[in-house]
Design a protein around this motif. Structure first.
Motif, PDB file in Angstrom:
ATOM      1  N   LYS A 101       0.864  -1.172   0.000  1.00 50.27           N
ATOM      2  CA  LYS A 101       0.000   0.000   0.000  1.00 50.27           C
ATOM      3  C   LYS A 101       0.900   1.221   0.000  1.00 50.27           C
ATOM      4  N   PRO A 102       0.410   2.348  -0.490  1.00 46.32           N
ATOM      5  CA  PRO A 102       1.232   3.552  -0.385  1.00 46.32           C
ATOM      6  C   PRO A 102       1.575   3.810   1.081  1.00 46.32           C
ATOM      7  N   GLY A 103       2.826   4.189   1.337  1.00 46.53           N
ATOM      8  CA  GLY A 103       3.220   4.521   2.702  1.00 46.53           C
ATOM      9  C   GLY A 103       3.895   3.386   3.446  1.00 46.53           C
ATOM     10  N   GLN A 104       3.830   2.169   2.893  1.00 48.87           N
ATOM     11  CA  GLN A 104       4.513   1.057   3.559  1.00 48.87           C
ATOM     12  C   GLN A 104       6.007   1.093   3.257  1.00 48.87           C
ATOM     13  N   PHE A 105       6.749   0.286   3.974  1.00 51.55           N
ATOM     14  CA  PHE A 105       8.198   0.288   3.763  1.00 51.55           C
ATOM     15  C   PHE A 105       8.702  -1.139   3.624  1.00 51.55           C
ATOM     16  N   VAL A 106       9.930  -1.281   3.173  1.00 55.88           N
ATOM     17  CA  VAL A 106      10.586  -2.596   3.140  1.00 55.88           C
ATOM     18  C   VAL A 106      11.898  -2.502   3.910  1.00 55.88           C
ATOM     19  N   GLU A 107      12.385  -3.648   4.369  1.00 62.97           N
ATOM     20  CA  GLU A 107      13.736  -3.729   4.915  1.00 62.97           C
ATOM     21  C   GLU A 107      14.611  -4.263   3.798  1.00 62.97           C
ATOM     22  N   LEU A 108      15.622  -3.502   3.449  1.00 62.37           N
ATOM     23  CA  LEU A 108      16.531  -3.929   2.390  1.00 62.37           C
ATOM     24  C   LEU A 108      17.801  -4.486   3.033  1.00 62.37           C
ATOM     25  N   SER A 109      18.187  -5.678   2.590  1.00 64.58           N
ATOM     26  CA  SER A 109      19.344  -6.385   3.153  1.00 64.58           C
ATOM     27  C   SER A 109      20.499  -6.407   2.185  1.00 64.58           C
ATOM     28  N   LEU A 110      21.676  -6.107   2.681  1.00 66.17           N
ATOM     29  CA  LEU A 110      22.890  -6.418   1.932  1.00 66.17           C
ATOM     30  C   LEU A 110      23.710  -7.295   2.853  1.00 66.17           C
ATOM     31  N   PHE A 111      23.901  -8.525   2.492  1.00 68.34           N
ATOM     32  CA  PHE A 111      24.568  -9.447   3.410  1.00 68.34           C
ATOM     33  C   PHE A 111      25.998  -9.003   3.669  1.00 68.34           C
ATOM     34  N   GLY A 112      26.349  -9.050   4.932  1.00 70.63           N
ATOM     35  CA  GLY A 112      27.671  -8.585   5.333  1.00 70.63           C
ATOM     36  C   GLY A 112      27.623  -7.154   5.822  1.00 70.63           C
ATOM     37  N   ILE A 113      26.598  -6.415   5.420  1.00 73.72           N
ATOM     38  CA  ILE A 113      26.470  -5.032   5.868  1.00 73.72           C
ATOM     39  C   ILE A 113      25.321  -4.930   6.862  1.00 73.72           C
ATOM     40  N   GLY A 114      24.134  -5.376   6.446  1.00 72.66           N
ATOM     41  CA  GLY A 114      23.004  -5.341   7.356  1.00 72.66           C
ATOM     42  C   GLY A 114      21.711  -5.028   6.638  1.00 72.66           C
ATOM     43  N   GLU A 115      20.780  -4.474   7.404  1.00 68.39           N
ATOM     44  CA  GLU A 115      19.448  -4.177   6.890  1.00 68.39           C
ATOM     45  C   GLU A 115      19.084  -2.745   7.238  1.00 68.39           C
ATOM     46  N   ALA A 116      18.289  -2.118   6.395  1.00 64.32           N
ATOM     47  CA  ALA A 116      17.772  -0.800   6.738  1.00 64.32           C
ATOM     48  C   ALA A 116      16.398  -0.628   6.100  1.00 64.32           C
ATOM     49  N   PRO A 117      15.541   0.177   6.766  1.00 68.02           N
ATOM     50  CA  PRO A 117      14.186   0.374   6.244  1.00 68.02           C
ATOM     51  C   PRO A 117      14.153   1.487   5.187  1.00 68.02           C
ATOM     52  N   PHE A 118      13.358   1.290   4.152  1.00 67.40           N
ATOM     53  CA  PHE A 118      13.166   2.321   3.136  1.00 67.40           C
ATOM     54  C   PHE A 118      11.701   2.392   2.763  1.00 67.40           C
ATOM     55  N   GLY A 119      11.166   3.594   2.722  1.00 66.11           N
ATOM     56  CA  GLY A 119       9.800   3.786   2.265  1.00 66.11           C
ATOM     57  C   GLY A 119       9.732   3.492   0.785  1.00 66.11           C
ATOM     58  N   ILE A 120       8.653   2.819   0.389  1.00 66.76           N
ATOM     59  CA  ILE A 120       8.510   2.466  -1.029  1.00 66.76           C
ATOM     60  C   ILE A 120       8.048   3.709  -1.784  1.00 66.76           C
ATOM     61  N   SER A 121       8.708   3.963  -2.900  1.00 70.25           N
ATOM     62  CA  SER A 121       8.505   5.234  -3.569  1.00 70.25           C
ATOM     63  C   SER A 121       7.531   5.164  -4.732  1.00 70.25           C
ATOM     64  N   THR A 122       7.152   3.966  -5.120  1.00 70.41           N
ATOM     65  CA  THR A 122       6.204   3.845  -6.226  1.00 70.41           C
ATOM     66  C   THR A 122       4.846   3.421  -5.707  1.00 70.41           C
ATOM     67  N   GLY A 123       3.825   3.736  -6.479  1.00 69.93           N
ATOM     68  CA  GLY A 123       2.472   3.364  -6.096  1.00 69.93           C
ATOM     69  C   GLY A 123       2.262   1.871  -6.260  1.00 69.93           C
ATOM     70  N   PRO A 124       1.202   1.355  -5.629  1.00 69.89           N
ATOM     71  CA  PRO A 124       0.901  -0.067  -5.755  1.00 69.89           C
ATOM     72  C   PRO A 124       0.599  -0.390  -7.217  1.00 69.89           C
TER      73      PRO A 124
END
Lengths: 435, 645, 250
Positions: free
Chosen positions: B403-426
């Protein structure tokens, strides 16, 4: 033959601490030949001033990263002597294990990582990776690991031990852990024999050199002395009063060195594995004796390069000795013990132990639980003069060789002593003015 | 419920325990002495058991949420190679006191909720708990006040020392089976059952410490009434910020996650480890911002979690009165009993629901909550000096379903995870976009990736915009800085041909620091072309050489113009996303315009680490931004003191 | 990706921290796989002044050392301080309670040291008091695992995460009996973690070798000393073993 040579080896590599060699030969005559120690002085003696007796051990441990367990034990023995602390039999056994572990770690590091590259004609151990000597290198790494794990287990940490405290130990290993260690030590005997075999095939790369000198080490009726014993000399025999160590180890200042030099019966003397071997070889354990035989090392040997071999012999001895110590400890069952408390608050004490590079003395005067006066005699300090004298004899013998080879021989000579230079500059005797 | 009760002689008890120890199937742990204190540790022999203990240094939570726990192994040589291994070793824990059993049942509520933690779940399933009624009350304990000194649930077997024998209350089939197979017992007589009851009744009298407030609602309301009490600052002045109180707490469960890579730069692990809300970095986000910077606020947070936040969420006081925190706290300021009793002397009643928000939450992700899905970067576009757009596609080619406004956790192995708001519409498209500002380790590493490289994605997470509620309204979008990134997701949705009819006028206000930092200029130009859409842009400063046709000034300077345009405030929904400092000022402007509070939607940034309401980092008072947010109705959260500072 | 070139340098120290790298045992092979060690005097003869990462052990005590360090900083892209002597000055700073001439006089007596650079000392400085330090690897000695973490982080292009919380966090996780309860004064509550609380775990109080994080309020100190019946003077002395001049307590 007239020849000009100018050697200036700045910061000798593969030794602990900074040392320089300066050689200046004009028309075949040595104008200057100096073993210099430019290491920054650290003034440890000042640091101890006013310190609580419990803090002397952790501070003096920091004199040297390689023989911190040795410094710790000398420090504890001096403190305990001054304040009349008698440690338990169990603690004394554990301390012997501690000293064995450190000697093993330091010797295998020196023989395997620092001295061996010269024998194999490389600049460091790294090129041995992937070479035909890789297998030997991995065995050396394994023995080094075991030595460190042993120190971790007994002392809490191999560099700057934690568990060694006035009166005993702050924590002891369990019986289960000791039995596991013993199994590993048994396996290590074979591994170290393998390494000795390989080293013996290249031992002829040690220069054939000999200079008669005096050897000084601890000597004991009961064992090949490391933790306990009396000061002994190949020239003058046993000196039974430890508090009079200064009559044997006579230190003096020279301008080319921030570390002091020392002499006794002659203009120089040597301490360390070869000195111990020369004085105590009959007390080695059986397999260590076999290793000595393998290299045809017999006392008294006057070749300083053979110090490397004596270290290898001692390494095996330390393993055999540790196995016997663990048997004694586990037969009794490891008892939980608290450190013994000091009975006095003031006094003078001297602690002498054999550390990898030779005999080490800590001497404290304690008043109301605070250190008021301290003196330490460091093994490498005692060897500096002997290194200088060896060079003076060695250079004329090798002057005809190409300069590179002269340099290598001089470096190898210094390395054979396994000098712990940072250690030797860290302690210079001083009397505090009582404030 | 009538429970089955057996008895066993002291001698048989020893035989029973040794039989368990000798059974290789189980790892048997029990209470042992460690110096003068006690710990749960592996048993080698029954005679090591010290069932007469007062309290252990650490609670048995270490067997369910270990101090360090491997969540997954990864292999950096391969593009995306993740393996998860569960601890499946059956374990028996002997000698758990009732308060620790209660604490575990509390943790169950969090870790076995709608987003089950598989690691915890497996450990719980594989563990048999043999409890023991308290024989010696710990000096600092006040568990009797909370009723956690005894329990009739949460154990498989419960021992009570009757002197010459133990009574064993059977709490589960598992426990019953274990006992039948390994011990010889007798039925408890009526006298013996009465004796147990007597022990339970007499136990409270052995406590030195007593709470003056024991009802959860009363405590909750007392805390809320005293949120601004000077006591928090007076006490926290002496706090060492060591978080020992949370480390030893049986009901604290917050954690941090870190990636570790071995020296060969090939194998790595993602580890989770206990974290503590008293530590300053607990709320620190990638950009360096710390959301609970003052120790007073962190100190208070712990007590509010125990007595209000979790209480409102789950209905229990999240303290079992074991006294471990007060023993561990050197300046002795951590004792909940002291703090609550002191608060009681001040009195007061507050709205206990004030810091909590009941919301329906959509969870789309299935399976383990920790393991990301494999995704591929399909396009990279550098938007500004510091922001880059990444188009990402899940490798299973399924739409993200957000849905608009939700976020994902993006993982790069060896570095970690961080949250990012999704920038495109559903959309039904399997691709979505993230716009990333280079601020920390993960974003710096991301900057080195190329099209075709893999990343891990968890999500969509959190609560997005309730688009239904926007229908039939005028929409006023206000975004500052990177706030435009998640905002674009909603704008795109609203401007989508399928949806455009559902909304009235759309006004977009957007402020950036400098012209070169303006994002989505191309899209904004497109948006402006639409009917009934107006866009106003402003920059804080514009230096000589820069070309800029919009306004210059803070975002708030755009509002007077709106007034001139005579918007219909009552029928306008304002959506505000921007840096933390922006909200206060923008909301004031909206209020001046006459937009009702309930018509203001905001999206807040916090340290969203787990994304599923467990790790504790993103909390704003009693709410989890990752669960109840990041999108909130302003009216719902304006009363949260930590929301807008 | 090109392997970063690493050089080790030592100043006034016991060189125990470099020894920890030799103590990586088999993993040294991994280390030299991910970085090119171009200078490491303690274990290798070769030396090069072309390096990306300079790892500095030891405190700075003399003008000749200061000059050498500045040159190293010029050559290096990343400079890492290794161990307490380098990161905080460590025990080398204990002597700063006296002036250099006082100390020299006490140590060398009346021996003439004029014009001899070797003996020309000033008050002990940590590395960051002379040049900019990019990363610190704390401890006396350093923790090998942390060294690995920092090196792998740099090699992967990320900032190493050095704990910003006190030793108590690790000590609690290790389930140690608090040393205050045993009547000992421990600096764990205010000292940076990362050592895995190795000293308290081995029954010895923390001496603060990883640096002080927070200066506690006087009321807090008084509460603790009173609660555990400890001596203020002892606390002061213990605080300045590694952190002389940090004024942890007044």
């Amino acid at each position: 033959m007239s020849k000009n040579i100018s050697v200036s080896l700045h910061h000798i590599t593969r030794v602990e601490g900074h040392g320089n060699i300066v050689l200046d030969v004009k028309n075949g005559t040595i104008e200057k030949l100096q073993w210099q120690v430019p290491e920054a002085p650290r003034f440890f003696e000042a640091m101890l001033k006013g310190r609580d007796y419990n803090e002397l051990r952790p501070i003096t441990s920091r004199i040297c990263g390689i023989c911190s367990i040795g410094h710790s034990l000398a420090s504890l023995k001096a403190t305990e002597d001054a304040l009349n602390v008698e440690i338990s039999k169990q603690s004394a056994l554990f301390r012997r294990l501690a000293i064995n572990g450190e000697n093993m770690q330091s010797h295998i590091l020196h023989v395997g990582y620092l001295a061996a590259p010269d024998l194999f004609g490389v600049g460091s151990v790294f090129p041995l990776v992937g070479s035909k000597h890789q297998d030997t290198l991995l065995k050396i790494v394994k023995l080094h690991r075991l030595s460190n794990e042993m120190s971790d287990l007994i002392c809490g940490r191999t560099t700057h031990p934690i568990r060694l405290v006035v009166g005993g130990f702050s924590l002891l290993p369990t019986k289960k852990q000791l039995i596991k260690l013993k199994e590993d030590l048994h396996l290590a005997i074979k591994t170290s024999q393998d390494v000795a075999n390989v080293v013996s095939t290249v031992a002829n790369n040690f220069p054939n050199f000999s200079r008669e000198t005096e050897y000084i080490a601890l000597k004991s009726d009961d064992e090949y002395a490391f933790y306990d014993g009396k000061i002994a000399s190949t020239d003058t025999g046993i000196h039974s009063d430890p508090k009079k160590y200064e009559s044997v180890m006579q230190e003096y200042v020279v301008p080319q060195s921030t570390a002091k030099y020392a002499k006794h019966n002659r203009e120089s003397y040597m301490v360390g594995a070869l000195a111990r071997f020369n004085l105590n070889s009959s007390q080695l354990h059986p397999i260590a004796k076999q290793v000595a035989k393998m290299f045809n090392l017999k006392s008294i040997n006057f070749n300083p390069f053979m110090n490397n071999v004596a270290q290898l012999v001692e390494f095996v001895h330390n393993i055999e000795d540790s196995i016997l110590l663990i048997d004694k400890l586990t037969n009794n069952g490891v008892k939980p013990e608290r450190p013994v408390k000091a009975k006095k608050t003031s006094g003078r004490g001297v602690g002498i132990v054999e550390v990898p590079r030779g005999i080490l003395v800590h001497d404290y005067s304690i008043k109301n639980q605070k250190c008021v006066e301290a003196n330490c005699v460091i093994p490498t300090n005692q060897n500096h003069a002997n290194i200088q004298k060896d060079m003076e004899k060695l250079v004329p013998q090798i002057m005809d060789k190409p300069q590179k080879e002269i340099e290598l021989n001089l470096e190898m000579l210094v390395r054979a002593y396994d000098p712990c230079i940072s250690c030797s500059t860290h302690y210079l005797d001083v009397k505090f003015v009582d404030s | 419920m009538k429970q089955e009760i057996k008895t066993i002689s002291q001698n048989e008890m020893g035989i029973f325990v040794n039989k368990l120890i000798q059974n290789d199937h189980y790892e048997v742990v029990g209470v042992k002495s460690k110096g003068e204190r006690f710990v749960f540790d592996e048993l080698e022999d029954a005679n090591e058991l010290r069932l007469d203990y007062d309290v252990t240094i650490l609670p048995p939570k270490k067997y369910f949420l270990p101090q360090y726990e491997k969540l997954m192994d990864f292999d950096l040589k391969k593009n995306f190679d993740v393996k998860t291994k569960f601890d499946n070793k059956p374990r028996i824990i002997i000698g758990v006191h009732p308060y620790d059993i209660v604490a575990l049942t509390q943790t169950d509520r969090v870790y076995l909720d709608d987003q089950k933690d598989d690691f915890y779940k497996k450990r719980r399933e594989n563990t048999i708990i043999i409890g023991i009624d308290i024989q010696k009350v710990s000096e600092r304990s006040f568990s009797a006040s909370l009723g956690t000194h005894i329990t009739d649930t949460g154990f498989d077997l419960m021992l009570t020392n009757l002197g010459n024998k133990y009574a064993i209350t059977i709490g589960s089939q598992k426990g019953k089976l274990l006992l039948n197979q390994n011990a010889s017992t007798d039925e408890a007589t009526d006298d013996e059952i009465k004796k147990i009851a007597k022990i339970h009744i007499e136990l409270p009298s052995k406590y030195k410490k007593k709470l003056k407030v024991t009802d959860e609602n009363e405590l909750s309301s007392l805390l809320v009434a005293n949120y601004e009490n000077a006591l928090w600052e007076e006490r926290s002045d002496r706090c060492l910020e060591c978080s020992s109180c949370t480390m030893v707490c049986p009901t604290c469960y917050c954690y941090d996650v870190k990636d570790e890579v071995s020296l060969n730069l090939e194998d790595g692990t993602r580890l989770r480890t206990w974290d503590g809300c008293l530590l300053r970095d607990f709320t620190k986000v990638g950009s360096g911002e710390v959301f609970r910077d003052e120790i007073k606020d962190r100190y208070r947070h712990r007590f509010f979690r125990k007595g209000n936040y979790l209480t409102q969420r789950y209905g229990f006081i999240a303290c079992v009165g074991c006294g471990r925190c007060s023993t561990a706290c050197l300046p002795d300021i951590a004792d909940p009993c002291d703090v609550i009793n002191e608060l009681h002397s001040f009195g007061g009643k507050g709205n206990k629901d004030k810091f909590f928000l009941k919301q329906q939450i959509d969870f789309l992700e299935k399976g383990t909550i920790h393991v990301p899905r494999k995704a591929t970067i399909t396009r990279i576009e550098k938007l500004t000096d510091s922001e880059t757009l990444y188009e990402i596609e899940l490798d299973d080619k399924k739409p993200l379903g957000h849905k608009p406004g939700q976020f994902v956790e993006l993982s790069l192995f060896g570095i970690g995870e961080a949250p990012f708001g999704i920038s495109t519409g559903p959309s039904q498209n399997s691709k979505f976009e993230l716009v990333v500002r280079k601020v920390g380790n993960l974003t710096s590493k991301l900057a080195t990736l190329k099209v075709g490289d893999s990343v891990g994605i968890r999500g969509p997470l959190g609560n997005g915009f309730d688009v239904k509620s926007l229908e039939g309204k005028h929409l006023l979008f206000v975004s500052g800085g990177t706030g435009i990134i998640p905002m674009r997701s909603l704008i795109e949705y609203c401007l989508d041909k399928k949806n455009r009819d559902k909304f009235k006028y759309i006004k977009i206000l957007y402020g950036a620091k400098r012209p070169c930092e303006v994002l989505f200029q191309k899209e904004i130009n497109e948006w402006e072309k639409c009917l009934d859409v107006s866009c106003r842009l402003t920059v804080d400063t514009c230096s000589g050489g820069e070309c800029w046709v919009g306004s210059v000034g803070l975002i708030t300077t755009l509002f007077p113009k709106l007034k001139v345009e005579r918007i219909d405030p009552k029928n306008t929904i304002a959506i505000v996303i921007g840096p933390p400092v922006m909200y206060k000022f923008v909301i004031k402007c909206l209020q001046t315009l006459g937009v009702p509070e309930k018509n203001i939607l905001v999206s807040l940034e916090r340290r969203m680490k787990c994304g599923v309401g467990k790790c504790g980092h993103c909390q704003i008072n009693g709410i989890y931004v990752c669960r109840e947010g990041p999108v909130f109705n302003y009216a719902d959260i304006k009363g949260l003191p930590e929301a807008f500072e | 990706m090109k392997k970063p070139r690493v050089a080790f340098f030592d100043f006034a120290s016991c060189e125990g921290c470099q020894l920890q790298i030799a103590d990586l045992e088999e993993e040294i092979l991994d280390l030299i796989n991910i970085v090119d060690v171009v200078s490491f005097r303690e274990v290798m003869k070769e030396h090069s002044d072309d390096y990306d990462i300079a790892i500095i052990e030891g405190s700075i005590m003399r003008p000749i050392d200061e000059g050498r360090l500045k040159e190293i900083r010029e050559n290096a892209k990343i400079l890492v301080a290794l161990g307490a002597c380098a990161t905080i000055g460590g025990i080398n700073k204990i002597r700063n309670q006296w002036t250099p001439s006082e100390v020299k006089k006490e140590v060398y007596g009346n021996y003439n040291l004029k014009g001899n650079d070797f003996f020309d000392v000033f008050q002990t400085k940590a590395v960051d008091e002379v040049v900019k330090v990019d990363y610190n690897i704390h401890g006396c000695p350093i923790n090998r695992d942390e060294f690995k973490k920092v090196i792998t982080s740099i090699a992967m292009g990320k900032n190493p995460e050095i704990p910003n919380y006190p030793v108590c966090v690790e000590c609690k996780k290790n389930e140690n009996i608090c040393l205050f309860e045993l009547g000992k004064f421990c600096l764990g509550p205010i000292t940076r973690a990362g050592c895995n609380s190795i000293c308290p775990t081995n029954g010895s109080p923390c001496d603060g070798c990883r640096g002080i994080l927070k200066k506690p309020e006087v009321e807090c100190i008084n509460d603790i000393l009173e609660r555990y019946n400890l001596d203020y003077e002892e606390m002061k002395r213990r605080c300045n073993i590694y952190n002389y001049g940090k004024e942890v307590c007044k």
